[in-house]
Design an enzyme around this catalytic site. Sequence first.
Site, PDB file in Angstrom:
ATOM      1  N   ALA A   1       0.326  -0.844  -0.036  1.00  0.00           N
ATOM      2  CA  ALA A   1      -0.178   0.371   0.230  1.00  0.00           C
ATOM      3  C   ALA A   1       1.204   1.356  -0.105  1.00  0.00           C
ATOM      4  CB  ALA A   1      -0.867   0.369   1.124  1.00  0.00           C
TER       5      ALA A   1
ATOM      6  N   GLY B   1       2.095   1.776  -2.869  1.00  0.00           N
ATOM      7  CA  GLY B   1       0.355   1.748  -4.126  1.00  0.00           C
ATOM      8  C   GLY B   1       0.167   3.149  -4.170  1.00  0.00           C
ATOM      9  N   ASP B   2      -0.213   3.569  -2.752  1.00  0.00           N
ATOM     10  CA  ASP B   2      -0.451   4.691  -2.791  1.00  0.00           C
ATOM     11  C   ASP B   2      -0.063   5.500  -3.624  1.00  0.00           C
ATOM     12  OD1 ASP B   2      -1.073   7.397  -1.031  1.00  0.00           O
ATOM     13  OD2 ASP B   2       0.564   7.561  -0.827  1.00  0.00           O
ATOM     14  N   ALA B   3       1.734   5.545  -3.493  1.00  0.00           N
ATOM     15  CA  ALA B   3       2.608   6.658  -4.755  1.00  0.00           C
ATOM     16  C   ALA B   3       1.992   6.516  -6.463  1.00  0.00           C
ATOM     17  CB  ALA B   3       4.032   6.743  -4.653  1.00  0.00           C
TER      18      ALA B   3
ATOM     19  N   GLU C   1      -1.359   7.726  -6.387  1.00  0.00           N
ATOM     20  CA  GLU C   1      -1.563   9.250  -6.286  1.00  0.00           C
ATOM     21  C   GLU C   1      -1.087  10.072  -7.955  1.00  0.00           C
ATOM     22  OE1 GLU C   1      -1.031  13.814  -4.495  1.00  0.00           O
ATOM     23  OE2 GLU C   1      -0.642  11.934  -3.187  1.00  0.00           O
TER      24      GLU C   1
END
Length: 156
Positions: free
Chosen positions: A44, A47-49, A52
């Site tokens: 995560a 994955g967040d980066a 976004e």
Amino acid sequence: MKNKLAAEDNSSNTKANPDGLAVLKKADSGSTDDSYIMNGLTLAYIGDAVFELMVRQHMLSTGSRQADKLHKHTIALVNAGSQSAMIMHIMEMLTERELSVYKRGRNSSTVTSAKHQSVNDYRRATGLEALFGYLYLNKEYERLKELFGECMNAVS
């Protein structure tokens, strides 16, 4: 010496990739053999980066160029409520392995808590980010683009 360095810098410049992954592909660092066994929160995290950056690329493709509007629209797409709606929209598209990765991210214990979203939305969003991290680390860029496109359809 300066001219040689400048030439090397210019030769590495490429046109923006319309699939939203140009920067990510360039930054790709290598082996992904162990990405399936990574902790859900680690997936995560990356994955967040990835998510976004894809949202930001998508926002630029809409034609808007005012930074404040870009930021507001981006924030609206990367919050837990929106990401929760997105994963619910694409859930039936996921393979068995992708679903397993999603569930591992969703079920991970986190130290932080949802501030302005429900706990369920926050957990589903973490699962979506884990899935995007997994796909990115495994260089499954076409699948990443496909799921991202469906995510954008869910909120449009």
